[in-house]
Design a protein around this motif. Structure first.
Motif, PDB file in Angstrom:
ATOM      1  N   GLY A  69       0.635  -0.768  -0.030  1.00 56.61           N
ATOM      2  CA  GLY A  69      -0.040   0.352   0.537  1.00 56.61           C
ATOM      3  C   GLY A  69       1.176   0.958   0.426  1.00 56.61           C
ATOM      4  N   LEU A  70       2.073   1.289  -0.198  1.00 54.39           N
ATOM      5  CA  LEU A  70       2.819   2.404  -0.710  1.00 54.39           C
ATOM      6  C   LEU A  70       2.660   3.039  -1.560  1.00 54.39           C
ATOM      7  CD1 LEU A  70       6.340   1.026   0.038  1.00 54.39           C
ATOM      8  CD2 LEU A  70       4.724   1.584   1.774  1.00 54.39           C
ATOM      9  N   PRO A  71       2.161   4.360  -1.955  1.00 53.74           N
ATOM     10  CA  PRO A  71       2.421   5.639  -2.977  1.00 53.74           C
ATOM     11  C   PRO A  71       3.409   5.068  -4.091  1.00 53.74           C
ATOM     12  CG  PRO A  71       2.427   7.279  -0.916  1.00 53.74           C
ATOM     13  CD  PRO A  71       1.972   5.225  -0.224  1.00 53.74           C
ATOM     14  N   GLU A  72       4.811   5.085  -2.858  1.00 57.39           N
ATOM     15  CA  GLU A  72       5.775   5.159  -4.115  1.00 57.39           C
ATOM     16  C   GLU A  72       7.171   4.008  -3.348  1.00 57.39           C
ATOM     17  OE1 GLU A  72       8.337   9.500  -3.058  1.00 57.39           O
ATOM     18  OE2 GLU A  72       6.822   8.614  -4.645  1.00 57.39           O
ATOM     19  N   VAL A  73       7.763   3.957  -4.693  1.00 55.90           N
ATOM     20  CA  VAL A  73       9.065   3.048  -3.620  1.00 55.90           C
ATOM     21  C   VAL A  73      10.035   3.764  -4.597  1.00 55.90           C
ATOM     22  CG1 VAL A  73       9.887   0.190  -4.306  1.00 55.90           C
ATOM     23  CG2 VAL A  73       8.070   0.085  -3.590  1.00 55.90           C
ATOM     24  N   TRP A  74      10.939   3.590  -3.422  1.00 52.18           N
ATOM     25  CA  TRP A  74      12.839   4.256  -4.739  1.00 52.18           C
ATOM     26  C   TRP A  74      13.579   3.504  -4.465  1.00 52.18           C
ATOM     27  CZ3 TRP A  74      13.585   9.617  -6.329  1.00 52.18           C
ATOM     28  CH2 TRP A  74      12.237  10.278  -5.958  1.00 52.18           C
ATOM     29  N   MET A  75      14.355   3.203  -6.135  1.00 50.32           N
ATOM     30  CA  MET A  75      14.609   2.348  -6.136  1.00 50.32           C
ATOM     31  C   MET A  75      16.645   2.479  -5.932  1.00 50.32           C
ATOM     32  SD  MET A  75      13.610  -0.605  -7.325  1.00 50.32           S
ATOM     33  CE  MET A  75      14.268  -1.754  -7.990  1.00 50.32           C
ATOM     34  N   LEU A  76      17.883   1.777  -5.409  1.00 47.12           N
ATOM     35  CA  LEU A  76      19.176   2.783  -4.622  1.00 47.12           C
ATOM     36  C   LEU A  76      19.442   1.240  -5.292  1.00 47.12           C
ATOM     37  CD1 LEU A  76      17.077   3.421  -2.585  1.00 47.12           C
ATOM     38  CD2 LEU A  76      19.022   4.158  -1.732  1.00 47.12           C
ATOM     39  N   PRO A  77      20.207   2.273  -6.669  1.00 49.43           N
ATOM     40  CA  PRO A  77      21.417   1.398  -7.493  1.00 49.43           C
ATOM     41  C   PRO A  77      22.522   1.223  -6.597  1.00 49.43           C
ATOM     42  CG  PRO A  77      21.067   2.644  -8.427  1.00 49.43           C
ATOM     43  CD  PRO A  77      19.844   2.883  -7.522  1.00 49.43           C
ATOM     44  N   ASN A  78      23.995   0.136  -6.374  1.00 51.69           N
ATOM     45  CA  ASN A  78      24.550   1.050  -5.114  1.00 51.69           C
ATOM     46  C   ASN A  78      26.437   1.163  -6.283  1.00 51.69           C
ATOM     47  OD1 ASN A  78      26.479   0.225  -3.743  1.00 51.69           O
ATOM     48  ND2 ASN A  78      25.264  -0.312  -2.542  1.00 51.69           N
ATOM     49  N   PRO A  79      27.180   2.072  -5.797  1.00 46.28           N
ATOM     50  CA  PRO A  79      28.048   2.074  -7.315  1.00 46.28           C
ATOM     51  C   PRO A  79      28.693   1.040  -6.647  1.00 46.28           C
ATOM     52  CG  PRO A  79      27.354   3.947  -5.701  1.00 46.28           C
ATOM     53  CD  PRO A  79      26.100   3.177  -5.607  1.00 46.28           C
ATOM     54  N   HIS A  80      28.847   0.631  -5.436  1.00 47.97           N
ATOM     55  CA  HIS A  80      29.840  -0.029  -4.732  1.00 47.97           C
ATOM     56  C   HIS A  80      29.783  -1.275  -4.254  1.00 47.97           C
ATOM     57  CE1 HIS A  80      32.584   3.012  -5.762  1.00 47.97           C
ATOM     58  NE2 HIS A  80      32.097   3.770  -5.499  1.00 47.97           N
ATOM     59  N   PRO A  81      28.667  -1.765  -3.994  1.00 47.04           N
ATOM     60  CA  PRO A  81      27.919  -3.343  -3.732  1.00 47.04           C
ATOM     61  C   PRO A  81      29.466  -3.323  -2.257  1.00 47.04           C
ATOM     62  CG  PRO A  81      27.722  -3.417  -5.773  1.00 47.04           C
ATOM     63  CD  PRO A  81      28.607  -2.572  -5.381  1.00 47.04           C
ATOM     64  N   PRO A  82      29.342  -3.952  -1.015  1.00 51.38           N
ATOM     65  CA  PRO A  82      29.908  -4.140  -0.328  1.00 51.38           C
ATOM     66  C   PRO A  82      30.681  -5.590  -0.824  1.00 51.38           C
ATOM     67  CG  PRO A  82      28.797  -2.822   1.131  1.00 51.38           C
ATOM     68  CD  PRO A  82      27.955  -3.240  -0.044  1.00 51.38           C
ATOM     69  N   HIS A  83      29.631  -6.747  -0.387  1.00 56.67           N
ATOM     70  CA  HIS A  83      30.244  -7.813  -0.888  1.00 56.67           C
ATOM     71  C   HIS A  83      30.410  -8.338  -2.665  1.00 56.67           C
ATOM     72  CE1 HIS A  83      25.569  -7.404  -2.379  1.00 56.67           C
ATOM     73  NE2 HIS A  83      25.613  -8.583  -3.083  1.00 56.67           N
ATOM     74  N   LYS A  84      30.666  -7.518  -3.398  1.00 54.29           N
ATOM     75  CA  LYS A  84      30.819  -7.926  -4.665  1.00 54.29           C
ATOM     76  C   LYS A  84      32.128  -6.434  -4.964  1.00 54.29           C
ATOM     77  CE  LYS A  84      26.668  -8.734  -6.923  1.00 54.29           C
ATOM     78  NZ  LYS A  84      25.112  -8.463  -7.068  1.00 54.29           N
ATOM     79  N   LEU A  85      33.100  -6.544  -3.755  1.00 53.93           N
ATOM     80  CA  LEU A  85      34.170  -5.023  -4.207  1.00 53.93           C
ATOM     81  C   LEU A  85      35.043  -5.896  -5.497  1.00 53.93           C
ATOM     82  CD1 LEU A  85      34.491  -3.691  -1.383  1.00 53.93           C
ATOM     83  CD2 LEU A  85      33.571  -2.912  -3.081  1.00 53.93           C
ATOM     84  N   HIS A  86      35.032  -7.554  -4.706  1.00 53.56           N
ATOM     85  CA  HIS A  86      35.822  -7.817  -6.063  1.00 53.56           C
ATOM     86  C   HIS A  86      35.649  -8.887  -7.213  1.00 53.56           C
ATOM     87  CE1 HIS A  86      38.996  -6.766  -2.588  1.00 53.56           C
ATOM     88  NE2 HIS A  86      37.526  -7.373  -1.900  1.00 53.56           N
ATOM     89  N   LEU A  87      34.158  -8.675  -7.879  1.00 55.73           N
ATOM     90  CA  LEU A  87      33.530  -8.692  -8.341  1.00 55.73           C
ATOM     91  C   LEU A  87      33.655  -8.144 -10.005  1.00 55.73           C
ATOM     92  CD1 LEU A  87      30.529 -10.784  -6.794  1.00 55.73           C
ATOM     93  CD2 LEU A  87      33.211 -11.758  -7.297  1.00 55.73           C
TER      94      LEU A  87
END
Length: 177
Positions: free
Chosen positions: A12-30
């Protein structure tokens, strides 16, 4: 995006904000597709869903952007007064939550909703978190981003999973070859 839109409606939310992550901590070496491309593909995918919005909040982070830090910044930017802030994550994230930075703090700032994922056994999720989340009834998406990237590399059809604008962007920039 259809799943996120279904989550928005279910909550029942009026909006959802999506936040792409420039440096995902769990993928730093991928190896990863550069952030600018991921952000633009998300912007294009959101064109069909006016209640889903793109935020560059995590782009402003220096170094790895941890979700707890991001939520703390989002809350600080909200006007005074009560807020109904939700964090929507996949079931895989719920299982991995103990590995996150300050996971308890997430629950101090937001309610957590979980999207079911095929192949993710929720019985592996820590019980101390499971009872504090809302498991959503959104439809299961039977394909992962990894599988979509593999389909793009092999030339298999992706029309069922990617909007035309995103497919055109990927072709123009020769991504996932």
């Amino acid at each position: 995006m259809r799943t996120v839109e279904a989550a928005r409606v279910e909550l029942g939310l009026p909006e959802v904000w999506m936040l792409p992550n420039p440096h995902p901590p769990h993928k730093l070496h991928l190896p990863m597709t550069p952030y600018a491309h991921r952000k633009e593909m998300l912007r294009l995918a959101l064109l069909e869903f006016p209640a889903l919005k793109l935020s560059d909040t995590e782009e402003r982070a220096f170094g790895p952007a941890y979700t707890t830090d991001t939520i703390r910044h989002v809350v600080a930017d909200l006007p005074p007064g009560p807020h109904d802030l939700w964090l929507i994550v996949g079931a895989d994230s719920l299982v991995e939550l103990p590995k996150w930075r300050n996971p308890e703090e997430l629950f101090e700032h937001a309610r957590v909703a979980v999207l079911r994922r095929p192949g993710v056994d929720l019985s592996l999720a820590p019980p101390e978190y499971v009872h504090r989340v809302r498991l959503l009834a959104t439809p299961l998406v039977p394909i992962s981003a990894t599988e979509i990237r593999a389909a793009l590399r092999s030339g298999a059809p992706t029309e069922a999973w990617l909007p035309e604008a995103v497919r055109n962007y990927i072709a123009l920039h020769r991504l996932y070859l």
